[in-house]
Design a protein around this motif. Structure first.
Motif, PDB file in Angstrom:
ATOM      1  N   THR A  62      -6.170  36.999 -20.275  1.00 16.25           N
ATOM      2  CA  THR A  62      -6.496  38.298 -19.710  1.00 16.25           C
ATOM      3  C   THR A  62      -5.395  38.743 -18.764  1.00 16.25           C
ATOM      4  OG1 THR A  62      -8.859  37.844 -19.853  1.00 16.25           O
ATOM      5  CG2 THR A  62      -8.184  39.578 -18.345  1.00 16.25           C
ATOM      6  N   GLN A  63      -4.933  39.978 -18.954  1.00 17.84           N
ATOM      7  CA  GLN A  63      -3.895  40.525 -18.090  1.00 17.84           C
ATOM      8  C   GLN A  63      -4.429  41.610 -17.159  1.00 17.84           C
ATOM      9  OE1 GLN A  63      -1.363  38.864 -17.957  1.00 17.84           O
ATOM     10  NE2 GLN A  63      -0.635  38.175 -19.954  1.00 17.84           N
ATOM     11  N   GLY A  64      -5.673  42.013 -17.360  1.00 19.82           N
ATOM     12  CA  GLY A  64      -6.273  42.991 -16.473  1.00 19.82           C
ATOM     13  C   GLY A  64      -7.649  43.371 -16.970  1.00 19.82           C
ATOM     14  N   ILE A  65      -8.573  43.602 -16.043  1.00 14.49           N
ATOM     15  CA  ILE A  65      -9.931  44.051 -16.360  1.00 14.49           C
ATOM     16  C   ILE A  65     -10.214  45.273 -15.502  1.00 14.49           C
ATOM     17  CG2 ILE A  65     -12.385  43.488 -16.262  1.00 14.49           C
ATOM     18  CD1 ILE A  65     -11.548  40.511 -16.602  1.00 14.49           C
ATOM     19  N   LEU A  66     -10.562  46.373 -16.147  1.00 13.63           N
ATOM     20  CA  LEU A  66     -10.786  47.626 -15.439  1.00 13.63           C
ATOM     21  C   LEU A  66     -12.154  48.192 -15.788  1.00 13.63           C
ATOM     22  CD1 LEU A  66      -7.351  49.358 -16.122  1.00 13.63           C
ATOM     23  CD2 LEU A  66      -8.038  48.221 -14.004  1.00 13.63           C
ATOM     24  N   GLU A  67     -12.733  48.926 -14.851  1.00 14.74           N
ATOM     25  CA  GLU A  67     -13.928  49.705 -15.124  1.00 14.74           C
ATOM     26  C   GLU A  67     -13.615  51.169 -14.867  1.00 14.74           C
ATOM     27  OE1 GLU A  67     -17.129  48.595 -12.582  1.00 14.74           O
ATOM     28  OE2 GLU A  67     -15.908  48.565 -10.759  1.00 14.74           O
ATOM     29  N   GLY A  68     -14.193  52.034 -15.670  1.00  8.76           N
ATOM     30  CA  GLY A  68     -13.939  53.458 -15.533  1.00  8.76           C
ATOM     31  C   GLY A  68     -14.923  54.235 -16.379  1.00  8.76           C
ATOM     32  N   TYR A  69     -14.498  55.425 -16.811  1.00 14.96           N
ATOM     33  CA  TYR A  69     -15.372  56.296 -17.594  1.00 14.96           C
ATOM     34  C   TYR A  69     -14.599  56.952 -18.729  1.00 14.96           C
ATOM     35  CZ  TYR A  69     -18.973  55.797 -14.048  1.00 14.96           C
ATOM     36  OH  TYR A  69     -19.920  55.271 -13.210  1.00 14.96           O
ATOM     37  N   ALA A 358     -21.667  28.242 -26.593  1.00 13.88           N
ATOM     38  CA  ALA A 358     -22.187  26.877 -26.598  1.00 13.88           C
ATOM     39  C   ALA A 358     -21.390  25.968 -25.663  1.00 13.88           C
ATOM     40  CB  ALA A 358     -22.170  26.324 -28.020  1.00 13.88           C
ATOM     41  N   ARG A 359     -20.055  26.029 -25.739  1.00 15.94           N
ATOM     42  CA  ARG A 359     -19.239  25.133 -24.924  1.00 15.94           C
ATOM     43  C   ARG A 359     -19.313  25.465 -23.435  1.00 15.94           C
ATOM     44  NH1 ARG A 359     -19.420  23.248 -29.225  1.00 15.94           N
ATOM     45  NH2 ARG A 359     -17.818  22.079 -30.360  1.00 15.94           N
ATOM     46  N   ASN A 360     -19.442  26.744 -23.112  1.00 16.01           N
ATOM     47  CA  ASN A 360     -19.448  27.133 -21.701  1.00 16.01           C
ATOM     48  C   ASN A 360     -20.853  27.242 -21.124  1.00 16.01           C
ATOM     49  OD1 ASN A 360     -16.650  27.316 -21.778  1.00 16.01           O
ATOM     50  ND2 ASN A 360     -16.647  29.517 -22.152  1.00 16.01           N
ATOM     51  N   GLY A 361     -21.861  27.093 -21.966  1.00 21.55           N
ATOM     52  CA  GLY A 361     -23.223  27.209 -21.488  1.00 21.55           C
ATOM     53  C   GLY A 361     -23.531  28.589 -20.939  1.00 21.55           C
ATOM     54  N   ARG A 362     -22.964  29.622 -21.574  1.00 15.27           N
ATOM     55  CA  ARG A 362     -23.132  30.993 -21.108  1.00 15.27           C
ATOM     56  C   ARG A 362     -23.824  31.838 -22.174  1.00 15.27           C
ATOM     57  NH1 ARG A 362     -19.754  32.967 -16.863  1.00 15.27           N
ATOM     58  NH2 ARG A 362     -20.773  34.953 -17.327  1.00 15.27           N
ATOM     59  N   VAL A 363     -24.600  32.785 -21.704  1.00 17.36           N
ATOM     60  CA  VAL A 363     -25.144  33.799 -22.599  1.00 17.36           C
ATOM     61  C   VAL A 363     -24.116  34.923 -22.704  1.00 17.36           C
ATOM     62  CG1 VAL A 363     -26.966  35.507 -22.944  1.00 17.36           C
ATOM     63  CG2 VAL A 363     -27.523  33.244 -22.011  1.00 17.36           C
ATOM     64  N   ILE A 364     -23.725  35.252 -23.917  1.00 17.31           N
ATOM     65  CA  ILE A 364     -22.802  36.371 -24.153  1.00 17.31           C
ATOM     66  C   ILE A 364     -23.616  37.495 -24.767  1.00 17.31           C
ATOM     67  CG2 ILE A 364     -20.741  37.141 -25.383  1.00 17.31           C
ATOM     68  CD1 ILE A 364     -19.753  34.258 -25.368  1.00 17.31           C
ATOM     69  N   GLU A 365     -23.723  38.596 -24.043  1.00 21.03           N
ATOM     70  CA  GLU A 365     -24.572  39.690 -24.505  1.00 21.03           C
ATOM     71  C   GLU A 365     -23.951  41.032 -24.147  1.00 21.03           C
ATOM     72  OE1 GLU A 365     -28.296  39.098 -22.605  1.00 21.03           O
ATOM     73  OE2 GLU A 365     -27.477  39.219 -20.565  1.00 21.03           O
ATOM     74  N   GLU A 366     -24.478  42.065 -24.777  1.00 17.79           N
ATOM     75  CA  GLU A 366     -23.959  43.412 -24.573  1.00 17.79           C
ATOM     76  C   GLU A 366     -24.616  44.067 -23.356  1.00 17.79           C
ATOM     77  OE1 GLU A 366     -21.392  44.976 -26.674  1.00 17.79           O
ATOM     78  OE2 GLU A 366     -21.354  42.796 -26.686  1.00 17.79           O
ATOM     79  N   PRO A 367     -23.810  44.662 -22.478  1.00 14.95           N
ATOM     80  CA  PRO A 367     -24.403  45.353 -21.326  1.00 14.95           C
ATOM     81  C   PRO A 367     -25.148  46.610 -21.769  1.00 14.95           C
ATOM     82  CG  PRO A 367     -22.043  45.779 -21.433  1.00 14.95           C
ATOM     83  CD  PRO A 367     -22.339  44.757 -22.485  1.00 14.95           C
ATOM     84  N   ARG A 368     -26.168  46.960 -21.016  1.00 12.02           N
ATOM     85  CA  ARG A 368     -26.935  48.164 -21.293  1.00 12.02           C
ATOM     86  C   ARG A 368     -26.646  49.272 -20.280  1.00 12.02           C
ATOM     87  NH1 ARG A 368     -30.053  47.454 -25.373  1.00 12.02           N
ATOM     88  NH2 ARG A 368     -31.041  49.495 -24.976  1.00 12.02           N
ATOM     89  N   GLN A 369     -25.907  48.930 -19.248  1.00 12.10           N
ATOM     90  CA  GLN A 369     -25.506  49.893 -18.245  1.00 12.10           C
ATOM     91  C   GLN A 369     -24.197  49.423 -17.628  1.00 12.10           C
ATOM     92  OE1 GLN A 369     -28.736  49.901 -15.471  1.00 12.10           O
ATOM     93  NE2 GLN A 369     -28.419  47.799 -14.819  1.00 12.10           N
ATOM     94  N   LYS A 370     -23.636  50.244 -16.770  1.00 10.28           N
ATOM     95  CA  LYS A 370     -22.380  49.884 -16.110  1.00 10.28           C
ATOM     96  C   LYS A 370     -22.513  48.497 -15.478  1.00 10.28           C
ATOM     97  CE  LYS A 370     -19.210  51.660 -12.554  1.00 10.28           C
ATOM     98  NZ  LYS A 370     -19.304  50.543 -11.585  1.00 10.28           N
ATOM     99  N   PRO A 371     -21.683  47.522 -15.896  1.00  9.82           N
ATOM    100  CA  PRO A 371     -21.888  46.145 -15.429  1.00  9.82           C
ATOM    101  C   PRO A 371     -21.396  45.927 -14.007  1.00  9.82           C
ATOM    102  CG  PRO A 371     -19.972  46.244 -16.851  1.00  9.82           C
ATOM    103  CD  PRO A 371     -20.590  47.618 -16.862  1.00  9.82           C
ATOM    104  N   ASP A 372     -21.992  44.963 -13.345  1.00  9.73           N
ATOM    105  CA  ASP A 372     -21.504  44.492 -12.055  1.00  9.73           C
ATOM    106  C   ASP A 372     -20.415  43.470 -12.329  1.00  9.73           C
ATOM    107  OD1 ASP A 372     -21.015  43.393  -9.597  1.00  9.73           O
ATOM    108  OD2 ASP A 372     -23.088  42.804  -9.203  1.00  9.73           O
ATOM    109  N   LEU A 373     -19.183  43.799 -11.985  1.00  2.00           N
ATOM    110  CA  LEU A 373     -18.069  42.899 -12.266  1.00  2.00           C
ATOM    111  C   LEU A 373     -17.865  41.833 -11.199  1.00  2.00           C
ATOM    112  CD1 LEU A 373     -15.422  45.332 -13.805  1.00  2.00           C
ATOM    113  CD2 LEU A 373     -17.146  43.922 -14.942  1.00  2.00           C
ATOM    114  N   GLY A 374     -18.815  41.727 -10.262  1.00  2.00           N
ATOM    115  CA  GLY A 374     -18.773  40.627  -9.308  1.00  2.00           C
ATOM    116  C   GLY A 374     -17.903  40.874  -8.111  1.00  2.00           C
ATOM    117  N   ASP A 375     -17.396  42.123  -7.952  1.00  2.00           N
ATOM    118  CA  ASP A 375     -16.508  42.396  -6.824  1.00  2.00           C
ATOM    119  C   ASP A 375     -17.257  42.505  -5.496  1.00  2.00           C
ATOM    120  OD1 ASP A 375     -14.380  42.464  -8.550  1.00  2.00           O
ATOM    121  OD2 ASP A 375     -14.523  44.605  -8.896  1.00  2.00           O
TER     122      ASP A 375
END
Length: 375
Positions: A62-69, A358-375
């Motif tokens: 990953t070289q960058g992750i952005l949120e916008g419209y 499976a390897r990371n023990g994470r649920v990968i799912e589609e967001p239904r609204q603007k996601p919280d990117l943890g900032d």
């Protein structure tokens, strides 16, 4: 001297209407897809064994992750007012910039760049496997055509490249330096970079934010057929087109340049569609063919805007890299991926998603609204 290409039609020709008959399945396609899944699984296993964390089998870094419209343009002509773009609207988006290999390399190994766009809140008839979701993904690379025409032609290429996964980076850096010289010679003669050479490390060392990105293989565009591109248009981004970026000795130099840019400025990109107007010159089953813009130019359908933000953090990476998947098969039936390369991606991407989850023990799912990117 070679004679110039002469196109028998004009850019004003009517677009070809979509019909299921535009696709032609290869008799061996299922076996080829199984081969691609096995090859990508090999890459996944090698990188997981090295880092004990499952990453993507392509576009891993990953070289960058952005949120916008995304704002869909009002007043589009009928041939462009199709599917998601049938009426004006404003949608949250997540953008992920990446580089192509399936292992995490220093940026001085210069490879093609990717941009994945996830549009959220999209309503309408869904693609198979995407029922109940409200997202539309476009998966893009900084070149107008794919590196191989068909899955069968792509399989031996990716199989060969997979054998280099996690090999000594010093050798990859040396090869990349040679390939960049080869690419310069090709560009000086043809005016265009070579996709294969770029994949082998010959991507020009330029700023990723100056790139125009393309989905490379066609999609249904409502009643018609199109390729999609995203191009920077705000002055600060446009100024980076072709701008040199020296990352030698800076392992994450591309990411650091992206972070530095978005700490100071936002950005605007234009979304564009290139309608198919000739099935011979703009084929569905040959993803390596560049559709001639003299015949059908890319035309604006909307714009993506982001504000200043921190484009990379461990929190953002956890949400997007580990918790999301980008696939051209997430979306509306009106934007069904077309052609062999796109058909192969459906099963290959799904298998890679299962491995990471499976390897990371994470649920990968589609967001239904603007996601919280943890900032």
């Amino acid at each position: 001297m070679n004679a110039p290409l002469i196109f028998p039609r004009k850019a004003t020709d009517a677009p070809i209407r979509f019909s299921p008959s535009v696709e032609r399945l290869d008799p061996d396609e299922a076996a080829t897809i199984e081969g691609l899944i096995a090859t990508m699984r090999y890459v996944n296993e090698r990188t997981f064994a090295d880092g004990r964390h499952a990453i993507r089998s392509v576009h891993a870094k990953t070289q960058g992750i952005l949120e916008g419209y995304l704002e869909v343009d009002a007043g589009l002509p009928i041939e462009l007012a199709q599917g998601l773009f049938a009426k004006p609207g404003r949608y949250p988006v997540v953008m992920r910039f990446s580089t192509v290999p399936g292992d995490i390399l220093d940026d001085s190994v210069s490879t093609p760049r990717g941009l994945a766009v996830k549009i959220i809140g999209v309503e309408g008839e869904r693609l198979s496997g995407s029922e109940g979701d409200v997202t539309q993904d476009f998966v893009l690379v900084n070149g107008p055509a794919f590196g191989a025409p068909t899955p069968k032609k792509f399989l031996p290429v990716i199989t060969l490249l997979s054998k280099t996964t996690n090999r000594v980076q010093r050798l990859k850096k040396l090869l990349s330096a040679v390939m960049r010289q080869v690419q310069r010679a090709i560009v000086s003669v043809t005016g265009q970079p070579n996709t294969t050479v770029a994949t082998l490390g010959g991507q020009p060392e330029t700023h990723i934010l100056g790139e125009t990105f393309y989905n490379q293989a066609p999609v249904r565009f409502g009643d018609f057929i199109a390729k999609i591109s995203v191009s920077p248009i705000s002055s600060e981004l446009a100024a980076l087109k072709g701008a040199a970026l020296n990352v030698n000795g800076i392992p994450n130099g591309i990411r650091e340049a992206v972070v530095a840019f978005f700490k100071q400025s936002g950005g605007v990109w234009e979304g564009r569609a290139q309608l198919c107007t000739d099935l011979n010159l703009m084929p569905i089953e040959n993803a390596a063919t560049v559709w001639p813009e003299q015949l059908s130019p890319y035309r604006r359908i909307g714009r993506i805007e982001v504000t200043r933000q921190n484009s990379w953090s461990e929190a953002r990476s956890s949400v997007v890299d580990d918790g999301m998947q980008f696939s051209p098969w997430h979306g509306l039936a009106a934007h069904r991926p077309l052609g062999g390369i796109m058909r192969a991606r459906k099963e290959v991407y799904a298998a890679a998603k299962r491995f990471r989850a499976a390897r990371n023990g994470r649920v990968i799912e589609e967001p239904r609204q603007k996601p919280d990117l943890g900032d």
